[in-house]
Structure formats: C-alpha cells, structure tokens
Scaffold this motif. Structure first.
Motif, PDB file in Angstrom:
ATOM      1  N   THR A 357      -6.019  57.000 -30.383  1.00 28.80           N
ATOM      2  CA  THR A 357      -6.338  55.593 -30.614  1.00 28.80           C
ATOM      3  C   THR A 357      -7.448  55.105 -29.678  1.00 28.80           C
ATOM      4  O   THR A 357      -7.619  55.641 -28.583  1.00 28.80           O
ATOM      5  N   ALA A 358      -8.166  54.119 -30.147  1.00 26.73           N
ATOM      6  CA  ALA A 358      -9.173  53.455 -29.307  1.00 26.73           C
ATOM      7  C   ALA A 358      -9.190  51.968 -29.641  1.00 26.73           C
ATOM      8  O   ALA A 358      -8.888  51.569 -30.768  1.00 26.73           O
ATOM      9  N   ASN A 359      -9.527  51.174 -28.634  1.00 30.40           N
ATOM     10  CA  ASN A 359      -9.571  49.722 -28.818  1.00 30.40           C
ATOM     11  C   ASN A 359     -11.012  49.241 -28.713  1.00 30.40           C
ATOM     12  O   ASN A 359     -11.668  49.427 -27.686  1.00 30.40           O
ATOM     13  N   PHE A 360     -11.488  48.646 -29.789  1.00 33.71           N
ATOM     14  CA  PHE A 360     -12.848  48.113 -29.804  1.00 33.71           C
ATOM     15  C   PHE A 360     -12.806  46.592 -29.726  1.00 33.71           C
ATOM     16  O   PHE A 360     -12.238  45.936 -30.607  1.00 33.71           O
ATOM     17  N   ILE A 361     -13.342  46.075 -28.648  1.00 32.60           N
ATOM     18  CA  ILE A 361     -13.417  44.616 -28.505  1.00 32.60           C
ATOM     19  C   ILE A 361     -14.782  44.189 -29.020  1.00 32.60           C
ATOM     20  O   ILE A 361     -15.801  44.776 -28.645  1.00 32.60           O
ATOM     21  N   TYR A 362     -14.800  43.191 -29.874  1.00 30.53           N
ATOM     22  CA  TYR A 362     -16.076  42.799 -30.506  1.00 30.53           C
ATOM     23  C   TYR A 362     -16.083  41.300 -30.735  1.00 30.53           C
ATOM     24  O   TYR A 362     -15.040  40.624 -30.732  1.00 30.53           O
ATOM     25  N   GLY A 363     -17.269  40.770 -30.950  1.00 27.78           N
ATOM     26  CA  GLY A 363     -17.428  39.436 -31.526  1.00 27.78           C
ATOM     27  C   GLY A 363     -16.918  38.281 -30.700  1.00 27.78           C
ATOM     28  O   GLY A 363     -16.732  37.185 -31.244  1.00 27.78           O
ATOM     29  N   LEU A 364     -16.691  38.464 -29.398  1.00 29.03           N
ATOM     30  CA  LEU A 364     -16.163  37.341 -28.620  1.00 29.03           C
ATOM     31  C   LEU A 364     -17.187  36.215 -28.581  1.00 29.03           C
ATOM     32  O   LEU A 364     -18.381  36.452 -28.410  1.00 29.03           O
ATOM     33  N   GLY A 365     -16.714  34.997 -28.750  1.00 27.62           N
ATOM     34  CA  GLY A 365     -17.606  33.829 -28.723  1.00 27.62           C
ATOM     35  C   GLY A 365     -18.666  33.876 -29.808  1.00 27.62           C
ATOM     36  O   GLY A 365     -19.743  33.305 -29.652  1.00 27.62           O
ATOM     37  N   GLY A 366     -18.365  34.559 -30.909  1.00 22.35           N
ATOM     38  CA  GLY A 366     -19.295  34.567 -32.037  1.00 22.35           C
ATOM     39  C   GLY A 366     -20.377  35.628 -31.954  1.00 22.35           C
ATOM     40  O   GLY A 366     -21.291  35.642 -32.779  1.00 22.35           O
ATOM     41  N   ARG A 367     -20.276  36.553 -30.987  1.00 23.96           N
ATOM     42  CA  ARG A 367     -21.261  37.648 -30.919  1.00 23.96           C
ATOM     43  C   ARG A 367     -21.273  38.386 -32.255  1.00 23.96           C
ATOM     44  O   ARG A 367     -20.226  38.719 -32.804  1.00 23.96           O
ATOM     45  N   ASP A 368     -22.511  38.628 -32.754  1.00 23.08           N
ATOM     46  CA  ASP A 368     -22.633  39.299 -34.051  1.00 23.08           C
ATOM     47  C   ASP A 368     -22.019  40.685 -34.010  1.00 23.08           C
ATOM     48  O   ASP A 368     -22.018  41.356 -32.981  1.00 23.08           O
ATOM     49  N   ILE A 369     -21.506  41.076 -35.161  1.00 24.14           N
ATOM     50  CA  ILE A 369     -21.000  42.439 -35.310  1.00 24.14           C
ATOM     51  C   ILE A 369     -21.752  43.047 -36.504  1.00 24.14           C
ATOM     52  O   ILE A 369     -21.607  42.580 -37.626  1.00 24.14           O
ATOM     53  N   PHE A 370     -22.601  44.022 -36.219  1.00 18.26           N
ATOM     54  CA  PHE A 370     -23.411  44.641 -37.260  1.00 18.26           C
ATOM     55  C   PHE A 370     -22.750  45.941 -37.718  1.00 18.26           C
ATOM     56  O   PHE A 370     -21.959  46.525 -36.962  1.00 18.26           O
ATOM     57  N   PRO A 371     -23.115  46.379 -38.922  1.00 14.69           N
ATOM     58  CA  PRO A 371     -22.535  47.658 -39.381  1.00 14.69           C
ATOM     59  C   PRO A 371     -22.741  48.789 -38.365  1.00 14.69           C
ATOM     60  O   PRO A 371     -21.845  49.597 -38.158  1.00 14.69           O
ATOM     61  N   GLN A 372     -23.902  48.810 -37.696  1.00 10.85           N
ATOM     62  CA  GLN A 372     -24.119  49.903 -36.722  1.00 10.85           C
ATOM     63  C   GLN A 372     -23.155  49.825 -35.539  1.00 10.85           C
ATOM     64  O   GLN A 372     -22.847  50.842 -34.922  1.00 10.85           O
ATOM     65  N   ASP A 373     -22.673  48.586 -35.230  1.00 12.02           N
ATOM     66  CA  ASP A 373     -21.689  48.463 -34.146  1.00 12.02           C
ATOM     67  C   ASP A 373     -20.353  49.076 -34.569  1.00 12.02           C
ATOM     68  O   ASP A 373     -19.689  49.753 -33.786  1.00 12.02           O
ATOM     69  N   VAL A 374     -19.991  48.784 -35.809  1.00  9.15           N
ATOM     70  CA  VAL A 374     -18.747  49.368 -36.330  1.00  9.15           C
ATOM     71  C   VAL A 374     -18.896  50.885 -36.427  1.00  9.15           C
ATOM     72  O   VAL A 374     -17.964  51.639 -36.140  1.00  9.15           O
ATOM     73  N   GLU A 375     -20.103  51.297 -36.785  1.00  3.84           N
ATOM     74  CA  GLU A 375     -20.350  52.741 -36.895  1.00  3.84           C
ATOM     75  C   GLU A 375     -20.171  53.431 -35.540  1.00  3.84           C
ATOM     76  O   GLU A 375     -19.614  54.528 -35.464  1.00  3.84           O
ATOM     77  N   THR A 376     -20.625  52.762 -34.470  1.00  2.00           N
ATOM     78  CA  THR A 376     -20.430  53.303 -33.110  1.00  2.00           C
ATOM     79  C   THR A 376     -18.949  53.637 -32.901  1.00  2.00           C
ATOM     80  O   THR A 376     -18.598  54.715 -32.399  1.00  2.00           O
ATOM     81  N   GLY A 377     -18.106  52.704 -33.329  1.00  3.93           N
ATOM     82  CA  GLY A 377     -16.669  52.924 -33.192  1.00  3.93           C
ATOM     83  C   GLY A 377     -16.195  54.076 -34.062  1.00  3.93           C
ATOM     84  O   GLY A 377     -15.468  54.967 -33.602  1.00  3.93           O
TER      85      GLY A 377
END
Lengths: 402, 319
Positions: A357-377
């Motif tokens: 398992t891994a925990n990906f923290i994303y998008g705090l305070g409205g930070r954009d989440i792009f497909p490439q960010d999800v791909e990193t995960g």
C-alpha cells in the motif's frame, strides 16, 4: 432514460451547486436553515430565489452562523419537519459540536457539504479536510464525483436518513469550485418522480405531539445510558449499509443510474488499484485507461459511501490486488496517513489482505491534480507489483519544488 | 403593559414544571420556570433549555420534570434551537399539518445568555421568531461551580475572580443584557425578579401573547454561589430590587415603563451585599471603595433608566 429521446429528462448544463439547489427545490423540505459560505454560497442563494419566487413551501431560516444553522436544524427535525442545510469548510467546523448532537438525537437531516480546505492559512479552495474531520460524528457520509452524483445523492438523502432502521443525518459531499462552480451535465428527475421517490416523511416522535409531550436531549448523568446510546448509533450505522444500497438500487430502477458503496473501474483482473474520492476519480480513470493500453492491469475504486464504511466490499474488491494506492485530499497530521488511507489499511488487515500500500496526498487547498500526477502514483504501484517496495511515508502529488 | 394576576387566578394555574427535580434548596431557577409557564395559560408549549443548572436538574434521563415537550441541545444555542422548532411549527401550520396553538420558550442562565449564547440570541431576535426568551440571571456560571460571567456584579467573588492580595473579586461592572435585547427593537422586553411572582407571570403572559420575539430577564438567587442563607433566597432578590440594582421594568415597542420605584424606600446596595458571602471581602477597610463604586454605578443606571422612561412614546406622533 435516454437523453436523446426523452424530453422530460433533457440533459442540462448546470453547476454542482445549481444541481443541488434544484434537488432541494424538488424535495421541497419543510425547513431549510443555512448560512452562506464559499463555495457553498450558490446553493443558499439559489434556494433563496426559489423562496422569493414562492416556488417552494419551505420555511427558510437565515441564521446568523453555521452553529445556529445546525442548532436550528436539530430543533426543526425534532419538531418532525423535513430539514435541510448546506455548508463548507469553516462553517462545517463551526457546526462540529452540533454535528454530534444531530446524530445522537437521531435527526434525519440532509446536508450538503461542499468540500473546502480548513484554515489556515485561509484558503477557499477544495480539499476534504472539512468533511473528513466530521467522519466520527455519526453522520452518514456520501462522496460525489460530479454534479449528477451530487444531485442524485441529494434526492436519495431522505429515504436513507428517515428509514426506520437508520434515523441518522446524511451528508453529501462534492468538490468545491471544481464541481460546485464548474458547469457540467445534469439529467434531472421530474418533480413528480422526486416526490414519488422520497414519499411523505414518516412520523416519528416529535416535539409537536400534544398527546405525548416528550423530552429531547435529556441530561445523561454518571450512571446513565450514554454508552448504550452510542452503541445504538453504531448499530444504526451497521443497518444503514443495507438500507443505503437498497436506496441506490431503487434509484437505479427509476433512473438507470446504478450507485454502489464503492464504484469499481477495471477492477475485475486488476494487479494495481487506486482508491480515490470525488472529482479526482476521473483523472484516475483516464490514467488507468492509458496504463491498460500499455498492458498494465490498473483499476480504480471510487469511494462513495464513507460512513458507514463498507469494509467487506473493499476487502472483496482488493482481494487479488498486488499494490493499492490511496489518494487522500486531506491529511491526519501525525497519523499513519490520510483519513482514507487509515480506513483502508484497517479494512484490508481485518480481512487478512496484505497487498502493498501507499498513501498519496494530493490537492490540498485546491492544488491541481493532473493525470501525470496520478500516473506518478500508479507507476509506483506498478513497480511494487513487480517486486519493488512502496514508501512507508506519505507521497505528495504535485508538490511545489518536487 | 403587564397587569398583575389576582391571587385567585394565580392558584388556578397548575405547575408545568413538577416537583422532584434536582435543583438546590432556595434556587431561583425553578421559581422562574414555574411562573413563566403559568403565563402560557392553556397553550401547549415547547420548552427549550440551554445547558445549565435548570437543564441538568430537570431532565435527568430517564426522568423529566417537564409536563410539556422539551428540547436541549447545547449551551450556547438555545435561541437557535428553539428558532428551529418554531420555524418547523410555522411551516407545518402553513401546510395545514398542525393546528394546535403552540407557544415556544427558551430558558438560559446568564452564562448561556450574556456570554456564550448572545450571538444565537441576537440572531433569533433579529429574525423575529415568535418565541419567548427567558434568562434566569444569578450572576455567574453556577452549574460548573461559580465562575464569573458578564452578569457578575463588580467586586463579587467567583471561582475565576477569587479574592487575592492584588485582586478583590471581579474587576469589571456587569453588562446590561436587557438593554442589549431592547436594542434589537423587539416588541417586548422586561426585567423581573423571583420575589414578585405575580409580576413575573403577568410579564410572561404579555411575552407569550406578543407576536414575535419577547425577552424576559429575571433576577434569580443562587444561595450556593452567592454564599447566602437559603431561607433568604426570595428576600435577597427583593432587597436587590429595592436597591434599584435590579429595576423591574418593561420595554414595550420601544417605550420604557418602570414597574416599581422604591422612591424613599430605596435601600443601599450594601444592605444586601453584607448578607452575601461573595462580597464579604469588600467590607474590609481596604476594599470598601468598591462598595461605593457599585453603589455609584447602580445610582447612575437607575437615573438613566428613569430618563429613558420619561421619553415620549416612540410610537406616538410628535406634536
């Protein structure tokens, strides 16, 4: 329903907030007590327009704070009136004391929570720190990806909340701005369909019954029954799991839109999976498609029902997965990981599933989440499925300077 | 204006707060609640209570001392809670789903009213809900062990304004909630006291009969917190009224009406302060000036109130 041939159910272009305000109008509750806060504001404003136009019967109580909003909602629901409200972020936090009381007094209130970051620094954009902070308050929590889901969940709110096996308040979430303010497609039900679906409110013990004056919210002394009351709340949550699925199924029979506690995508043969709530689920599906095209067996689980948590269903969906990533749009500082991650780890452990398992923290305070960010995960999960280790600490997606 | 109930009429009205509650001997809160509810005549009532002495002592699960429907949710929000009940009632009545002529009353102590509950009260008054708000004012957070509130008089000992070498009790004067309530321009605001229950009932009756929000602020003795003789509870309130520390008056559609003027029988505040242990430290030579300060404050406020009462009726046309 087919949108092309069905003139009663044409697809409209609306914002998430407009969709929810429309659902509230169609439900036409007895009382709405709400306070405006960004990015929920349009829900309240749109509803105020309906009130001003005389197109709803609801008594709209324009309270002076969210604490009073929830207090008034508890008073109203305890008087036997169908009661709704909406909030976000700091407003949700100000309600916090009353959220617990609403649930423990078994008030079938339906609330929209438009997800927004908690201060500080003050930030008006989306993350899930508001509603995640209320996850132990005793409310049914349902997360929604888009305007259609938010609308549908609002319609399904009272049949869940008022069900005799449940009698708990229900809150529906969707992402601030990304969904609340952006225009998307909505296929609405007709007013008659909504009325038929929700039915008349059942009668339950209330303050306005002169035949049986009742005491609500008594003082539970040291030798009282507080413990037993809490157990009763948990049992209602246990029963809610079936009731909610039943309402989802009944809704599917009317609309053709089938909801489940968790919405799986390409999970049948998945080696790696990403678990995600709300609007970012779309990004995850796009990346899963790309990986599938490469021959990587990637899948996505979209969280829908979070309280009660469908533990067994997660265990079933993830039984044969080699690596699972959990995307959290909120953190639990100092905890094992984000709130969803902790929940999922517990569920897997309970069912003897030992996927990586891994925990990906994303998008705090409205930070954009792009497909490439999800791909990193996903790439980390892919490597893990092939033998690599996953980081024990949080992985931050789209962090500045990374 | 409230006209006093005849004793004959008074005894005919039954109690809607029953005996067997757990309030202390000499407590003013039950006198307030019982008499206010007599003012509701035959109407069904929904009672709301803020967290506090009255609440914990009357609704100890699975028992209740209330004959009427009752709701408690939290400390700072009884006005908001009851506004929600009233909103539900108005909605259901408009839809023809309910026809009983309900009345709504919210009880809060001074902590739940002057301090933590003032926002919720202000909001409910401004929105114009048809309800009666009753503050039983004993001048401190008695339920949690006598901590100071915005209603605590100058110099009083409380557990958060203890008497020490450098601080002789509470350093500040109290705030005037009754006039804060009146500043909302609600149709009816009144000050009453537990010693004059006929006056209290009459005011409650006016408050219940008033369409829109009405506020009653009632002086209520707490022998435990005031460190005074239980048997003197009612007398204590009488003396405080007689000193003009707690004037009995009404604000009817903006017009101030004084209900009781002791004139030559006005007594010094020291007369009752001496009988309350919370002020005992002030009668040492080094803190005597505080007694005078409180006396000056009371005199000034009394003169101001009389001046307000002498103003022409704001509703009347001017010549």
């Amino acid at each position: 329903m087919s949108a092309t041939t069905d003139t009663q159910h044409l697809i409209q272009a609306v914002t998430g907030n407009q969709a929810v305000a429309m659902a509230m109008k169609q439900i036409d509750p007895d009382v709405v007590a709400a306070y405006p806060i960004t990015p929920q504001t349009d829900v309240v404003q749109e509803f105020a327009e309906y009130v001003a136009a005389g197109s709803v019967k609801a008594n709209f109580v324009t309270v002076e704070s969210e604490h009073s909003a929830m207090s008034a909602c508890i008073g109203s629901a305890s008087a036997g009136a169908r009661t709704m409200t909406a909030t976000s972020s700091a407003g949700f936090a100000l309600m916090w004391e009353m959220l617990y009381i609403a649930a423990s007094m078994r008030c079938p209130i339906v609330m929209t929570t438009v997800n927004r970051a908690l201060s500080g620094p003050i930030n008006i954009h989306c993350d899930h720190s508001d509603s995640m902070g209320g996850r132990d308050s005793g409310w049914v929590q349902i997360y929604n990806e888009d305007a259609q889901e938010a609308y549908d969940a609002t319609i399904m709110g009272f049949p869940i909340a008022e069900h005799a096996d449940v009698r708990l308040p229900v809150m529906n979430m969707y992402d601030g701005f990304i969904i609340s303010g952006a225009i998307g497609p909505l296929q609405a039900l007709t007013d008659d369909e909504v009325k038929a679906f929700i039915g008349d409110a059942p009668t339950y013990p209330n303050l306005l019954n002169t035949d049986e004056p009742m005491t609500f919210g008594p003082f539970d002394g040291l030798h009282g029954f507080y413990f037993e009351h809490k157990i009763a709340q948990q049992r209602a949550m246990d029963r809610a799991l079936n009731v909610i699925q039943g309402v989802y199924d009944r809704f599917a029979a009317v609309t053709g839109r089938q909801y489940n506690h968790l919405m799986t995508y390409c999970m049948e043969d998945a080696d790696i999976a990403m678990v995600v709530a709300n609007s970012a689920a779309g990004n995850a599906r796009i990346v899963a498609d790309q990986l599938r095209a490469e021959g990587v067996k990637a899948g996505v689980i979209k969280l829908r029902t979070f309280r009660p948590f469908p533990t067994a269903e997660y265990a079933k969906a993830l039984a044969n997965v080699k690596a699972v990533g959990v995307m959290d749009r909120a953190d639990s500082f100092g905890g094992v990981g984000g709130p969803l991650y902790m929940e999922l780890l517990s569920a897997l452990y309970q069912y003897d599933i030992r996927a990586k398992t891994a925990n990906f923290i994303y998008g705090l305070g409205g930070r954009d989440i792009f497909p490439q960010d999800v791909e990193t995960g996903f790439r980390l999960l892919q490597a893990a499925a092939e033998g690599a280790d996953l980081p024990k600490s949080r992985v931050y997606l789209n962090m500045k300077g990374a | 204006m409230a006209t006093k109930l005849s004793p004959k009429e008074y005894v005919k009205r039954g109690d809607r707060l029953t005996g067997g509650h757990r309030l202390c001997a000499g407590c003013g809160a039950s006198i307030v609640a019982r008499n206010v509810l007599k003012g509701a005549k035959d109407h069904p009532v929904v009672v709301g209570a803020a967290t506090g002495c009255l609440e914990v002592s009357t609704s100890l699960y699975p028992y209740t001392a209330w004959e009427d429907a009752y709701i408690h949710t939290a400390f700072e929000n009884v006005a908001a809670t009851v506004s929600g009940v009233e909103a539900a009632y108005q909605s259901l009545k408009k839809q023809g789903k309910i026809d009983k002529p309900f009345k709504f009353v919210a009880f809060g102590g001074d902590g739940g009213t002057y301090d933590i509950g003032i926002q919720s009260l202000s909001g409910a008054l401004e929105r114009g809900h048809d309800f009666v708000y009753v503050c039983y004012d004993n001048g401190a957070y008695m339920n949690t062990g006598f901590q100071r509130s915005g209603a605590t008089p100058l110099g009083a000992w409380t557990t958060t304004t203890p008497t020490g070498k450098v601080q002789p009790g509470k350093p500040q004067q109290r705030k005037n909630l009754t006039q804060i309530a009146a500043a909302h321009n609600v149709p009816y605001v009144a000050q009453a006291s537990i010693h004059d229950f006929r006056d209290l009932i009459s005011k409650a009756e006016v408050a219940f009969d008033t369409e829109g929000p009405a506020v009653l602020v009632v002086l209520s003795t707490c022998p435990r917190g005031w460190r005074c003789d239980v048997a003197q509870s009612v007398n204590m309130a009488r003396m405080m009224v007689q000193s003009c520390y707690w004037p009995l008056y009404e604000v009817i559609d903006g017009k101030y009406v004084i209900n009781y003027d002791p004139k030559k029988r006005k007594i010094p505040v020291a007369d009752w302060m001496k009988l309350q242990g919370r002020f005992s430290h002030l009668f040492k030579p080094e803190s005597q000036h505080l007694v005078q300060e409180l006396q000056d404050y009371v005199d000034r406020e009394w003169e101001r109130l009389k001046a307000l009462a002498s103003l022409p009726n704001p509703g009347a046309t001017t010549e």
